[in-house]
Write a protein that holds these residues in place. Structure first.
Motif: not given
Length: 222
Positions: A82, A98, A103
């Motif tokens: 991420e 998220r 994600i």
């Protein structure tokens, strides 16, 4: 029918009439079991449910050299992925959400495709280059690519366009080294709007491509 791919697509999008491409046959498949859409929400346990229902996909991932993330390391694995995606996508117009270990990358129509076209814009390819490089670096990630349209035009036209756009993104990621077995393209048509289709701004928001990234854990491959 590949039940695993359908289960993943339905669980991720929860869409009635959602079409996906079977990676084993190349044929379009439609799931009519789901009745609700997620619109940015996430559903846990997607990968585990998929592997429980389809040993072929599990075998294909193992054959591609994918070993999975050790269960205790999943959170850190997704955290690092991420962070790199946020750095790479800063200033591009791509938004990242998220939830848990999933994600979501939301790629709006303003940067992805010209109106009624499924060919990638040149500047969008540049954005995808960065995404692809990170996905290659993190090989234990499954990618669901969903194409979405506004409600202008016929349902059949929008469905086909959404499928072609998702497939265009899938093909480009594959050309940049992301294993095809990790990618599931899905066409959602106009069925999952995130804004009001009665306004120009809303229609623009609904014309988008979403990438949902889900970790593949070692226990999924056992």
């Amino acid at each position: 029918m590949n039940k695993g791919v359908l289960a993943l697509a339905a669980t991720t999008l929860l869409l009635a009439g959602c079409s996906t491409i079977n990676p084993y046959t190349g044929e379009r498949q439609t799931s009519n079991a789901a009745r609700l859409g997620v619109g940015g929400a996430f559903v846990g346990g997607v990968v585990g449910a998929m592997f429980n229902s389809d040993d072929r996909l599990k075998g294909a991932l193992i054959g591609a050299g994918i070993g999975g993330v050790a269960g205790g390391a999943t959170g850190v694995y997704m955290d690092n992925q991420e962070a790199k995606l946020r750095e790479e996508m800063a200033g591009t117009g791509v938004t990242i959400t998220r939830t848990g270990d999933q994600i979501l990358l939301n790629m709006p129509g303003s940067i992805t495709f010209e109106v009624n076209e499924a060919d990638l814009r040149d500047d969008f390819e540049n954005n995808l280059d960065g995404v692809a490089a990170i996905l290659v670096e993190y090989p234990d990630t499954l990618i669901v690519i969903s194409g979405h349209t506004d409600s202008t035009g016929s349902l059949a036209l929008n469905q086909r366009l959404s499928e072609e756009r998702a497939q265009s993104v899938a093909d480009y990621l594959q050309s940049q080294g992301v294993q095809s077995v990790r990618i599931i393209p899905v066409g959602a048509g106009p069925n999952r709007p995130i804004a009001d289709n009665s306004t120009a701004e809303g229609r623009a928001a609904n014309r988008r491509v979403e990438l949902v990234l889900e970790p593949i854990e070692q226990e999924d491959l056992q």
